[in-house]
Design a protein around this motif. Sequence first.
Motif, PDB file in Angstrom:
ATOM      1  N   VAL A 159      -5.547  -7.338  -8.626  1.00 48.86           N
ATOM      2  CA  VAL A 159      -4.936  -6.467  -9.636  1.00 48.86           C
ATOM      3  C   VAL A 159      -5.971  -6.039 -10.665  1.00 48.86           C
ATOM      4  O   VAL A 159      -6.074  -4.848 -11.020  1.00 48.86           O
ATOM      5  N   ILE A 278      -2.490  -2.601  -3.751  1.00 52.07           N
ATOM      6  CA  ILE A 278      -1.839  -3.872  -4.078  1.00 52.07           C
ATOM      7  C   ILE A 278      -0.885  -4.288  -2.953  1.00 52.07           C
ATOM      8  O   ILE A 278      -0.199  -3.465  -2.359  1.00 52.07           O
ATOM      9  N   GLU A 279      -0.857  -5.591  -2.669  1.00 54.16           N
ATOM     10  CA  GLU A 279       0.121  -6.209  -1.771  1.00 54.16           C
ATOM     11  C   GLU A 279       0.108  -5.609  -0.365  1.00 54.16           C
ATOM     12  O   GLU A 279       1.153  -5.438   0.258  1.00 54.16           O
TER      13      GLU A 279
END
Length: 368
Positions: A159, A278-279
Amino acid sequence: MSTGQLPRWVDLGLIPLINLVAAFFVSGLVVILIGESPVEAVQVLIWGSLGFGEGIGFTLFYATNFIFTGLAVAVAFHAGLFNIGGEGQAYIGGLGVAAACLLLDHIVPWWVTMPFAVAGAALMGAAWAFIPGYLQATRGSHVVITTIMFNFIAASLMVYLLVNVIGEAGSMQPETRTFVEGGRLPFLTDIIPGVDFGTAPVNFSLILALLACIGVWLLIWRTRLGYEIRSYGANPDAAVYAGINPVRTIVITMMISGGLAGMMAINEVMGSQHRLLIEFVTGYGFVGIAVALMGRAHPVGIVLAAILFGMLYQGGAELSFEIPAITRDMIVVIQGLVILFAGALEYMFRPTLVRLFASRRAPAAAAG
């Protein structure tokens, strides 16, 4: 005969099959409780995952991720280690893939970028697994605890980097810029004549995953290092007595495991998303544990188990669309039951089978 007084074909084939049947039996009861037909649900699930080209493509795409993470867990298993940090190692591996693509995609074609992306993913994943491995080998810190913590550290680090360091300028999304052609793996539809997977993003990384299976088989069963890994996993005290260095074995095994987990990022970052975001891991690391257990930590079994979970992912999406009463949450329940029976309840039926085969051997031994 294998450990536990069972024939090898029972230990490697029959027990996983029984666990799978039990999981689907309980899942069928859940489907009945919500007023739907389990037979129809199974038909839709199989059709959605294997019944048409695009469904097969998505199944293979998901299976590619599971092969990498399953191999990562399996290598650690052979040394008696429980690496559940595949999520974090894949995250950090994504940084290696993104670095290669961002630096080279404007300059060279994809087949030149790919080796650097593979090396970056493996090295970054191995580096992230080195610290838990070193801590266990030298300080006794259990890898289960340290790898869990490192998953959270990797997520937070990702992040920070995407927001403050490598994120695309002017974008509100925490992601890098989209790679151009030199940073994208080709889809199998484009490189295999006569194959049509529709819009499924199954790509060249599937071939890399199968090559990784061959490499792991050669490593574990055909090299001195693999023999040391298996010996240490079978009996650490005897391995040390035989001259095997435990610190070296643990650290190298964890690094190989982390490198394989990191290579999962190739499929997502370079093969599908074409950017780092992200993710992108989305639970693949944890499912890899069940894949390794169901596949008995053998590359062939891991491929089969990975395809099964790929079918659950893709077929589950079609199932929730065709039968609205079976929601995505219900699909997660079915996947969880398979993981439960393949993992936590892996040996639930084993004592019964041991007694059964012992009773069959006793008259034969008496006659002999």
